[in-house]
Motif scaffolding. Structure first.
Motif, PDB file in Angstrom:
ATOM      1  N   ALA A 135      26.735  21.435 -24.727  1.00  0.00           N
ATOM      2  CA  ALA A 135      25.840  20.382 -25.379  1.00  0.00           C
ATOM      3  C   ALA A 135      26.056  18.814 -24.603  1.00  0.00           C
ATOM      4  CB  ALA A 135      26.102  20.351 -26.893  1.00  0.00           C
ATOM      5  N   ALA A 136      27.374  18.869 -24.445  1.00  0.00           N
ATOM      6  CA  ALA A 136      27.910  17.540 -23.751  1.00  0.00           C
ATOM      7  C   ALA A 136      27.285  17.433 -22.198  1.00  0.00           C
ATOM      8  CB  ALA A 136      29.362  17.302 -23.682  1.00  0.00           C
ATOM      9  N   VAL A 137      27.538  18.642 -21.855  1.00  0.00           N
ATOM     10  CA  VAL A 137      26.911  18.714 -20.338  1.00  0.00           C
ATOM     11  C   VAL A 137      25.364  18.225 -20.344  1.00  0.00           C
ATOM     12  CG1 VAL A 137      26.281  20.358 -18.593  1.00  0.00           C
ATOM     13  CG2 VAL A 137      28.332  20.387 -19.652  1.00  0.00           C
ATOM     14  N   ILE A 138      24.417  19.113 -21.246  1.00  0.00           N
ATOM     15  CA  ILE A 138      22.872  18.712 -21.277  1.00  0.00           C
ATOM     16  C   ILE A 138      22.776  17.169 -21.610  1.00  0.00           C
ATOM     17  CG2 ILE A 138      20.985  19.089 -22.600  1.00  0.00           C
ATOM     18  CD1 ILE A 138      21.811  21.879 -23.202  1.00  0.00           C
ATOM     19  N   VAL A 176      24.746  14.649 -20.837  1.00  0.00           N
ATOM     20  CA  VAL A 176      24.932  13.901 -19.574  1.00  0.00           C
ATOM     21  C   VAL A 176      23.872  14.307 -18.610  1.00  0.00           C
ATOM     22  CG1 VAL A 176      26.491  13.561 -17.461  1.00  0.00           C
ATOM     23  CG2 VAL A 176      27.474  14.039 -19.876  1.00  0.00           C
ATOM     24  N   LEU A 177      23.486  15.607 -18.306  1.00  0.00           N
ATOM     25  CA  LEU A 177      22.262  15.640 -17.432  1.00  0.00           C
ATOM     26  C   LEU A 177      21.101  14.818 -17.808  1.00  0.00           C
ATOM     27  CD1 LEU A 177      22.323  19.387 -16.820  1.00  0.00           C
ATOM     28  CD2 LEU A 177      22.687  17.467 -15.136  1.00  0.00           C
ATOM     29  N   LEU A 178      20.843  14.717 -19.092  1.00  0.00           N
ATOM     30  CA  LEU A 178      19.756  14.069 -19.339  1.00  0.00           C
ATOM     31  C   LEU A 178      19.799  12.407 -19.309  1.00  0.00           C
ATOM     32  CD1 LEU A 178      18.601  15.811 -22.590  1.00  0.00           C
ATOM     33  CD2 LEU A 178      17.435  15.742 -20.356  1.00  0.00           C
ATOM     34  N   VAL A 179      20.955  12.005 -19.560  1.00  0.00           N
ATOM     35  CA  VAL A 179      21.102  10.503 -19.925  1.00  0.00           C
ATOM     36  C   VAL A 179      21.612  10.089 -18.645  1.00  0.00           C
ATOM     37  CG1 VAL A 179      22.605   8.598 -20.966  1.00  0.00           C
ATOM     38  CG2 VAL A 179      21.584  10.398 -22.515  1.00  0.00           C
ATOM     39  N   ARG A 180      22.601  10.628 -17.963  1.00  0.00           N
ATOM     40  CA  ARG A 180      23.074  10.086 -16.668  1.00  0.00           C
ATOM     41  C   ARG A 180      23.244  11.085 -15.575  1.00  0.00           C
ATOM     42  NH1 ARG A 180      26.219   5.267 -15.863  1.00  0.00           N
ATOM     43  NH2 ARG A 180      27.418   5.763 -13.781  1.00  0.00           N
ATOM     44  N   PRO A 181      21.976  11.557 -15.046  1.00  0.00           N
ATOM     45  CA  PRO A 181      21.988  12.559 -14.275  1.00  0.00           C
ATOM     46  C   PRO A 181      22.880  12.581 -13.014  1.00  0.00           C
ATOM     47  CG  PRO A 181      19.930  11.272 -14.051  1.00  0.00           C
ATOM     48  CD  PRO A 181      20.707  10.958 -15.134  1.00  0.00           C
ATOM     49  N   ARG A 182      23.389  11.454 -12.400  1.00  0.00           N
ATOM     50  CA  ARG A 182      24.295  11.533 -11.509  1.00  0.00           C
ATOM     51  C   ARG A 182      25.414  11.716 -11.875  1.00  0.00           C
ATOM     52  NH1 ARG A 182      21.560   6.672  -8.676  1.00  0.00           N
ATOM     53  NH2 ARG A 182      23.821   5.783  -8.863  1.00  0.00           N
ATOM     54  N   GLY A 183      25.962  11.593 -13.056  1.00  0.00           N
ATOM     55  CA  GLY A 183      27.159  11.945 -13.602  1.00  0.00           C
ATOM     56  C   GLY A 183      27.797  10.778 -14.137  1.00  0.00           C
ATOM     57  N   LEU A 184      28.862  10.939 -15.016  1.00  0.00           N
ATOM     58  CA  LEU A 184      29.438   9.993 -15.667  1.00  0.00           C
ATOM     59  C   LEU A 184      30.310   9.033 -15.041  1.00  0.00           C
ATOM     60  CD1 LEU A 184      31.069  11.632 -19.038  1.00  0.00           C
ATOM     61  CD2 LEU A 184      29.352   9.969 -18.884  1.00  0.00           C
ATOM     62  N   PHE A 185      30.900   9.514 -13.940  1.00  0.00           N
ATOM     63  CA  PHE A 185      31.732   8.922 -13.020  1.00  0.00           C
ATOM     64  C   PHE A 185      31.205   8.410 -11.737  1.00  0.00           C
ATOM     65  CE2 PHE A 185      34.885   9.580 -16.082  1.00  0.00           C
ATOM     66  CZ  PHE A 185      35.136  10.923 -16.217  1.00  0.00           C
ATOM     67  N   SER A 213      14.431  18.852 -12.909  1.00  0.00           N
ATOM     68  CA  SER A 213      14.096  19.931 -12.118  1.00  0.00           C
ATOM     69  C   SER A 213      15.014  20.534 -11.296  1.00  0.00           C
ATOM     70  CB  SER A 213      13.167  19.521 -11.217  1.00  0.00           C
ATOM     71  OG  SER A 213      12.160  18.338 -11.575  1.00  0.00           O
ATOM     72  N   GLY A 214      14.971  21.441 -10.491  1.00  0.00           N
ATOM     73  CA  GLY A 214      15.849  21.951  -9.609  1.00  0.00           C
ATOM     74  C   GLY A 214      17.033  22.414  -9.954  1.00  0.00           C
ATOM     75  N   LEU A 215      18.194  21.948  -9.462  1.00  0.00           N
ATOM     76  CA  LEU A 215      19.580  22.226  -9.884  1.00  0.00           C
ATOM     77  C   LEU A 215      19.818  22.023 -11.252  1.00  0.00           C
ATOM     78  CD1 LEU A 215      22.191  23.349  -8.651  1.00  0.00           C
ATOM     79  CD2 LEU A 215      22.834  21.226  -8.054  1.00  0.00           C
ATOM     80  N   ALA A 216      19.564  20.704 -11.849  1.00  0.00           N
ATOM     81  CA  ALA A 216      19.760  20.279 -12.946  1.00  0.00           C
ATOM     82  C   ALA A 216      19.273  21.060 -14.068  1.00  0.00           C
ATOM     83  CB  ALA A 216      19.396  18.751 -13.139  1.00  0.00           C
ATOM     84  N   ALA A 217      17.888  21.286 -13.804  1.00  0.00           N
ATOM     85  CA  ALA A 217      17.433  22.419 -14.878  1.00  0.00           C
ATOM     86  C   ALA A 217      18.047  23.786 -14.844  1.00  0.00           C
ATOM     87  CB  ALA A 217      15.799  22.541 -14.417  1.00  0.00           C
ATOM     88  N   GLY A 218      18.452  24.272 -13.848  1.00  0.00           N
ATOM     89  CA  GLY A 218      19.035  25.549 -13.692  1.00  0.00           C
ATOM     90  C   GLY A 218      20.458  25.232 -14.651  1.00  0.00           C
ATOM     91  N   ILE A 219      21.230  24.171 -14.413  1.00  0.00           N
ATOM     92  CA  ILE A 219      22.669  24.261 -14.988  1.00  0.00           C
ATOM     93  C   ILE A 219      22.237  23.640 -16.722  1.00  0.00           C
ATOM     94  CG2 ILE A 219      24.528  22.524 -15.252  1.00  0.00           C
ATOM     95  CD1 ILE A 219      24.705  22.308 -12.442  1.00  0.00           C
ATOM     96  N   ALA A 220      21.259  22.932 -16.794  1.00  0.00           N
ATOM     97  CA  ALA A 220      20.785  22.670 -18.357  1.00  0.00           C
ATOM     98  C   ALA A 220      20.650  23.922 -18.786  1.00  0.00           C
ATOM     99  CB  ALA A 220      19.868  21.714 -18.414  1.00  0.00           C
ATOM    100  N   THR A 221      19.785  24.810 -18.357  1.00  0.00           N
ATOM    101  CA  THR A 221      19.297  26.041 -19.125  1.00  0.00           C
ATOM    102  C   THR A 221      20.409  26.956 -19.020  1.00  0.00           C
ATOM    103  OG1 THR A 221      18.330  26.865 -16.900  1.00  0.00           O
ATOM    104  CG2 THR A 221      16.693  25.710 -18.648  1.00  0.00           C
ATOM    105  N   PHE A 222      21.316  26.925 -18.312  1.00  0.00           N
ATOM    106  CA  PHE A 222      22.373  27.875 -18.310  1.00  0.00           C
ATOM    107  C   PHE A 222      23.276  27.457 -19.654  1.00  0.00           C
ATOM    108  CE2 PHE A 222      24.520  31.148 -15.973  1.00  0.00           C
ATOM    109  CZ  PHE A 222      25.706  31.144 -16.580  1.00  0.00           C
ATOM    110  N   ALA A 223      23.403  26.230 -19.828  1.00  0.00           N
ATOM    111  CA  ALA A 223      24.030  25.474 -20.860  1.00  0.00           C
ATOM    112  C   ALA A 223      23.468  25.961 -22.136  1.00  0.00           C
ATOM    113  CB  ALA A 223      24.130  23.947 -20.776  1.00  0.00           C
ATOM    114  N   VAL A 224      22.128  26.053 -22.312  1.00  0.00           N
ATOM    115  CA  VAL A 224      21.365  26.606 -23.496  1.00  0.00           C
ATOM    116  C   VAL A 224      21.930  27.973 -23.587  1.00  0.00           C
ATOM    117  CG1 VAL A 224      19.208  27.100 -24.256  1.00  0.00           C
ATOM    118  CG2 VAL A 224      19.522  24.811 -23.316  1.00  0.00           C
ATOM    119  N   LEU A 225      22.156  28.749 -22.919  1.00  0.00           N
ATOM    120  CA  LEU A 225      22.384  30.233 -22.874  1.00  0.00           C
ATOM    121  C   LEU A 225      23.732  30.232 -23.489  1.00  0.00           C
ATOM    122  CD1 LEU A 225      21.613  33.152 -22.129  1.00  0.00           C
ATOM    123  CD2 LEU A 225      22.758  32.767 -20.158  1.00  0.00           C
TER     124      LEU A 225
END
Lengths: 296, 332, 233
Positions: A273-276, A278-287, B125-137
């Protein structure tokens, strides 16, 4: 929740191991723009090599040599047969392809070794505890941190002080311009794959010492968690990616040991959930504090 | 939209043909056919999103799982519930619905979950979507493993009425195929495909990429949920049956068949199912042209894995090349 | 080394960017390639460098370059200063220059080459330890040219080096080109500043719609009518 010195040491060790895996994954991503889902299978192959060597009664160091040989060969095969033909495809296709390879290798291992796995007995000598000022800590925890630190230092020297290192850094930033300047793409990729493989072999040894029972899904869990850490830290830049791997390893190691079972069972869900988030809020990463625009 | 009805013909006929073929074999072999029909439903659901948007999703099996859980929990006979689901929440203990209702609710569960997940995730999109949806799984797997108030947790989902035979499987698959076809031909489907071809150009003419993706994602979640309901009425599932293995094999089916066409989804599901089923049978010992084959277990997954990798490397557009097939009625 | 381009044809998908283009650049010559946007100037340079697909023939000293990979073209003695500079912003100025060594065929004399570049562009020496992204546009352009020179190329291609630069900096760039030409390097210059290019070059080819429309000499630099006519034809 009580945190003991052993918990902290475990966290540090796992963080160190995950940091190395993060570097391995990050190196290949940098030069190929490919996330290797199957990286954990390289580690697993190395671990199985160690288990086989100990089953055949080979001395410890011969087993480690076999581990390196197997991992490096497999790594180069992966590059030749999978990465190379896929160059230029969309990130989605590459992700699915490495997912397929990961799945494939896991099933090969299942076929060969069965789901019960094998035990690498030769390495257990490194798992004995040391006593430091009254506190018992397993040798491997300290060794893992030291080995990781040395590897990272050496790698940093390679990247900043050698010509091939400069070429690798340039390729990760802008591969087309680098090639236009005469940088040989194949050589850079080959070196990245080699180093990445060597790191996987080192991780295999350290993980096997910590957990001598080697099963087919041995490193799949770890790959997924490391990937999560790398993405959270910042996939595009080497230092944030390594930091991300370390942080997630440290957190998982400490919490996994310190939390009672009924609270730690949802740990994976929270991590993801934390990964998602971060991907939404800071897509380039925390650091990732760089100002350059990168493509993900 | 109805000028292209002939493109619906091929996928629909394939489904019906599979079901009819299934009636010709022994009852024990029929399970393979029914399983194939359910897999078709899942792969078609995947196609609705991945095929039309070009965005990868590793998480759809979560919606299959949620659909399966919903249909399963509500259709296990009240007397059996405490046995396999000891921790079940009170309000679920006494609820019981019929077969069709359980399927409808499964679809609803999948759709709502997809909507909730899609609202934040469709920006990626792209890579981020792949990883995020994997996280959902992963999250779904983790929660379903240990949350025994809503399901069997680590236990197997036995005692679910086995209502998915050839007919229910075929009907379910047909529903998915028709819905996928109607969506694909609709304005929404065409707008989404425009974004797949050229994201920037589509935005420039005012297409809301986010909204179109969300529509497709929700719809595909609905279909995946339905497929989950069908699945739980066919086999005794547990958390591991709706996790990585299923994700992998359904993605493989879509990729091998051709991810950008409905026909591809169906063809891929059939082709890979056929290979997988035959190999599974061979793992138990069979004879091929007089040779006795006894393959070690796990060969099936390896072959499918190799097949998927080979297709991705050599022909990323799959067996059908992403094209549909038009069946023309010839005039007499 | 003479650069010979014969019947070059470049297509991107459905676009026919360059049609049947032929010209040569001899050592010590500065040849200009001018024309409006979309005329095919950049595509020509990219095809020579192996960054775009093309048919026909591109030769240096009778060695065929067309169809080879960019790193092979670079190692054959051809260097490109690309449009937009494309320097590595996160690396230092010196590291950017060192990257140019990748295409160099000789192994000795590295220090002399660097000294030569620093002499040509003193600002690069002053900022050699600084991150390249912190340099101004004009300084980055000098870095891009310096980086190409480090490889000691025999053919130098430049894609719109004066783009976005102030007039005084453009002077520096053109002065450098003059010095480079004197060293016997064959220079092919793609530019939008028609007048300056025509004046400085031994000859300038005007491209339009991918084709060679007209060839001008330095004496035509003052003839505005002719220049405008060439562009609009």
């Amino acid at each position: 929740m009580t945190v003991t010195w052993q918990n902290l040491a475990d966290g540090l060790a796992l963080g160190a191991i995950y940091a190395l895996m993060a570097v391995g994954i990050g190196l290949v991503f940098g030069v190929l723009r490919l996330v290797n889902f199957a990286y954990g299978q390289l580690v697993m192959a190395g671990a199985f090599a160690l288990a086989l060597a100990s089953q055949w009664g080979w001395p410890l160091w011969t087993g480690i040599v076999l581990c390196f040989a197997v991992v490096l060969t497999l790594s180069m095969l992966m590059d030749r047969l999978v990465f190379r033909p896929l160059r230029g495809q969309s990130p989605a296709v590459m992700l699915v392809a490495t997912f397929a390879v990961a799945f494939l290798l896991e099933n090969v291992a299942l076929l060969w070794f069965g789901s019960l796995g094998k035990i690498a007995t030769s390495v257990t000598s490194l798992n004995r505890p040391w006593t430091l000022s009254g506190v018992e800590i397993r040798k491997i925890s300290i060794v893992a941190v030291i080995v990781a630190a040395v590897c990272l230092l050496l790698l940093n020297q390679l990247l900043t002080r050698t010509e091939i290192g400069l070429h690798m850094r340039a390729s990760s930033l802008d591969s087309v311009t680098a090639r236009m300047l005469g940088v040989r793409a194949d050589r850079v990729i080959g070196v990245a794959v080699l180093i990445s493989g060597a790191l996987a072999a080192i991780v295999a040894v350290m993980l096997t010492v910590q957990t001598p029972l080697v099963t087919p899904d041995f490193a799949l869990r770890d790959t997924i968690v490391v990937l999560a850490g790398v993405v959270v830290g910042g996939l595009n830049r080497p230092i944030p990616a390594t930091l991300g791997g370390f942080v997630i390893g440290f957190a998982t190691g400490v919490l996994g040991g310190a939390l009672p079972t009924n609270q730690s069972q949802y740990l994976p869900a929270l991590v993801f959930a934390a990964v998602i988030l971060v991907l939404l809020v800071r897509p380039r990463g925390l650091f990732d504090f760089s100002r350059t625009v990168e493509r993900v | 939209m109805f000028r292209r009805v002939d493109e619906l013909g091929a996928p629909a006929l394939l489904v019906i043909a599979t079901a009819l073929l299934g009636t010709l074999v022994s009852v024990s072999t029929q399970t393979y056919f029914t399983d194939t029909l359910v897999k078709i439903s899942i792969v078609v659901a995947l196609y609705v999103f991945i095929g039309n948007s070009g965005v990868l999703s590793f998480g759809h099996v979560s919606f299959v799982a949620l659909g399966a859980w919903t249909a399963g929990v509500l259709s296990v006979p009240a007397g059996e519930k405490p046995a396999i689901m000891p921790g079940l929440a009170h309000f679920l203990l006494h609820r019981h619905v019929g077969n069709v209702a359980s399927l409808a609710l499964a679809a609803l569960a999948g759709g709502v979950a997809a909507l909730v997940v899609g609202i934040p995730l469709m920006r990626l999109s792209g890579l981020a979507a792949g990883i995020a949806t994997f996280a959902v799984l992963e999250i779904t797997y983790n929660v379903l493993q240990y949350e025994d108030r809503i399901g069997p947790g680590l236990n197997t989902f036995s005692s679910v009425p086995e209502t998915t035979g050839l007919r229910q499987g075929a009907l379910g698959a047909l529903v998915c195929v028709v819905v996928a076809f109607v969506y694909g031909r609709s304005r929404y489907g065409r707008l989404l495909r425009a974004t797949r071809e050229d994201d920037a150009a589509a935005r420039a003419v005012g297409v809301s990429v986010y909204r179109q993706r969300l529509v497709a994602f929700t719809l595909s979640g609905l279909l995946a949920g339905l497929a989950g309901g069908l699945y739980v009425h066919l086999l005794a599932l547990n958390v591991d049956s709706v996790y990585l293995d299923l994700t992998f094999i359904t993605l493989a089916m879509l990729v091998v068949g051709g991810s950008s066409s409905l026909l591809g989804a169906v063809v891929g599901a059939l082709a890979v199912s056929a290979i997988d089923s035959w190999l599974s049978v061979a793992e138990n010992g069979t004879s091929l042209f007089g040779w006795h084959l006894d393959l070690p277990s796990g060969t099936a997954e390896i072959v499918v894995g190799v097949l998927m990798a080979v297709v991705l490397i050599l022909k990323p557009s799959g067996l059908t090349g992403g094209r549909e097939l038009r069946l023309r009625w010839r005039s007499a | 080394m003479t650069l010979v381009v014969e019947h070059l044809d470049v297509r991107y998908g459905g676009v026919h960017a360059v049609r049947d283009l032929s010209f040569t650049v001899a050592p010590g010559e500065l040849v200009g390639l001018i024309g409006p946007n979309g005329a095919g100037k950049s595509s020509t340079l990219h095809a020579i460098m192996g960054l775009a697909p093309g048919t026909g023939s591109v030769r240096v000293d009778e060695r065929e370059l067309l169809g080879r990979r960019p790193e092979e073209v670079a190692r054959s003695g051809v260097a490109l200063v690309p449009e937009g500079r494309r320097i590595f912003a996160e690396l230092s100025v010196e590291e950017n220059l060192r990257l140019g060594l990748a295409a160099r065929r000789a192994h000795a004399g590295v220090k002399q080459v660097f000294d030569g570049v620093y002499e040509q562009f003193p600002v690069l020496h002053e900022f050699r330890a600084r991150q390249a992204g912190l340099l101004s546009g004009g300084q980055q352009q000098q870095l891009a040219i310096g980086r190409a020179l480090v490889a000691e190329p025999e053919v130098l291609l430049l894609d719109e080096p004066s783009l976005g630069l102030a007039p005084s900096v453009v002077d520096v760039v053109f002065a450098a080109l003059e010095a480079i030409k004197e060293r016997g390097i064959a220079v092919l210059l793609v530019e939008q500043r028609a007048q300056r290019t025509v004046a400085a070059s031994d000859r300038s080819h005007v491209l339009g719609g991918g084709e060679l429309r007209l060839t001008l000499g330095p004496q035509d630099a003052g003839d505005t009518e002719k220049l405008v006519g060439a562009y609009l034809s």
